[in-house]
Design an enzyme around this catalytic site. Structure first.
Site, short mmCIF file in Angstrom:
data_model
loop_
_atom_site.label_atom_id
_atom_site.label_comp_id
_atom_site.label_asym_id
_atom_site.label_seq_id
_atom_site.Cartn_x
_atom_site.Cartn_y
_atom_site.Cartn_z
N ARG A 181 42.38 43.08 38.82
CA ARG A 181 42.10 44.41 39.36
C ARG A 181 40.58 44.55 39.48
O ARG A 181 39.84 44.08 38.62
CB ARG A 181 42.67 45.52 38.47
N GLU A 228 38.56 50.00 46.87
CA GLU A 228 39.33 49.40 47.98
C GLU A 228 39.85 50.49 48.89
O GLU A 228 40.25 51.55 48.41
CB GLU A 228 40.50 48.57 47.42
N HIS A 249 42.90 42.04 48.72
CA HIS A 249 43.96 42.30 47.76
C HIS A 249 45.29 41.75 48.29
O HIS A 249 46.32 42.44 48.29
CB HIS A 249 44.08 43.80 47.47
#
Length: 323
Positions: free
Chosen positions: A233, A262, A281
């Site tokens: 993360r 993000e 991601h």
């Protein structure tokens, strides 16, 4: 009838799980805002979340809710205590993406170690041998530190060992005897381990304890010329500290599938650094990985609604002990 709300459409493998159940009223949204999400789940029995937040406000907006299923294995968008208080099962798709993410972590590592992206751009731009030389490194014989020894970290450790690296593992939740029995070195102190590692690969969940685990002090402790890989993360890493370590040359480079904010903001300094490889991601998002996540995430909802929740897929299995 059960009402199930999806934050967005699943791959067909997941939609087929619901299609086989005539007793499910399925509502499919498309990246709803908070108001639309709360409105949709107010009479839902189950939800399947992508980026939608299941915080205390969302839980309060859904009095019938019995299950929250996450696509993938992360659940930092779910306020687990709020769900647990209400007896709502929080489900994750364990075992669905470890292979895909582990392969992606190795891709990022190799791309940085062999400077695949910036050399590719140099050649496609009309150059050939870069003026400053290739400045690539081998992996064999180097030391790697794997932080987090869950399903993904375990695979990554094995893959790194296959590249003939000396692999250390740091995870306070696993016995050192188990790690050593698996063929790796067990370490307990992060900064001591960082000082010995040429490669650091992060696979720990985001929690208050791991937020900014890689901060200025951690990067200062890292061996000069090291490589950081993060497929966990974004907030596990302090972006400001990472940028400083990259710009100073203390790190050779970084391979990142996740960022602290993000999607990437236009002014993010990481976007302009040649020694950084970034993916959006997407580590788990292979065709096969998405199908696995979709099937398991959908089935998790049905299992809870049918009264046969799989404890191995639950974040809060303690709710099963309630009368």
């Amino acid at each position: 009838m059960f009402k199930v709300v999806l934050g967005r459409k699943l791959p067909e493998a997941g939609m087929a799980v619901f299609a086989a159940r005539p007793d499910v009223d399925l509502v499919v949204l498309d990246n709803p805002d908070v108001a639309a999400w709360h409105a949709a789940i107010r009479d839902a029995d189950g939800t399947l979340c992508w980026l939608e937040r299941m915080d205390r406000a969302a839980v309060a907006a859904a009095p019938r809710l019995r299950v929250v299923s996450r696509i993938g294995v992360g659940y930092d968008t779910v306020e687990v205590p709020a769900c647990t208080e209400r007896g709502i099962a929080v489900m994750v798709a364990n075992g669905s993406n470890d292979l895909s993410v582990a392969e992606h972590a190795l891709m990022l590592l190799l791309a940085v170690a062999r400077r695949a992206v910036d050399i590719d751009q140099h050649v496609k731009g009309g150059g050939w041998w870069p003026p400053g030389g290739l400045r690539m490194v081998d992996l064999a014989g180097r030391r790697a530190l794997v932080v987090g020894y869950g399903r993904i970290g375990t695979r990554v450790a094995r893959y790194l060992k296959a590249f003939h690296m000396d692999v250390a593992v740091l995870d306070p939740f696993y016995s050192p005897h188990r790690i050593v029995a698996d063929g790796f070195r067990a370490v307990r102190d992060l900064h001591t381990a960082l000082a010995e590692a040429d490669v650091v690969s992060l696979h720990c969940p985001l929690s208050p304890a791991t937020h900014h685990l890689m901060n200025q002090a951690a990067f200062a402790a890292m061996k000069p010329g090291g490589i950081l890989v993060n497929t966990a993360r974004g907030p596990v890493v302090s972006q400001a500290a990472l940028v400083e370590a990259l710009r100073s040359g203390h790190l050779m480079g970084a391979g990142l599938d996740v960022l602290e904010v993000e999607p990437a903001e236009p002014g993010n300094p990481l976007l302009s650094l040649p020694n950084v490889v970034i993916s959006p991601h997407s580590a788990a998002s292979t065709v096969e990985g998405m199908d696995r996540m979709a099937r398991i995430s959908a089935q998790n909802i049905l299992d809870v609604l049918d009264g046969r929740a799989d404890p191995s897929m639950m974040v809060n299995p303690e709710i099963l002990q309630r009368g």
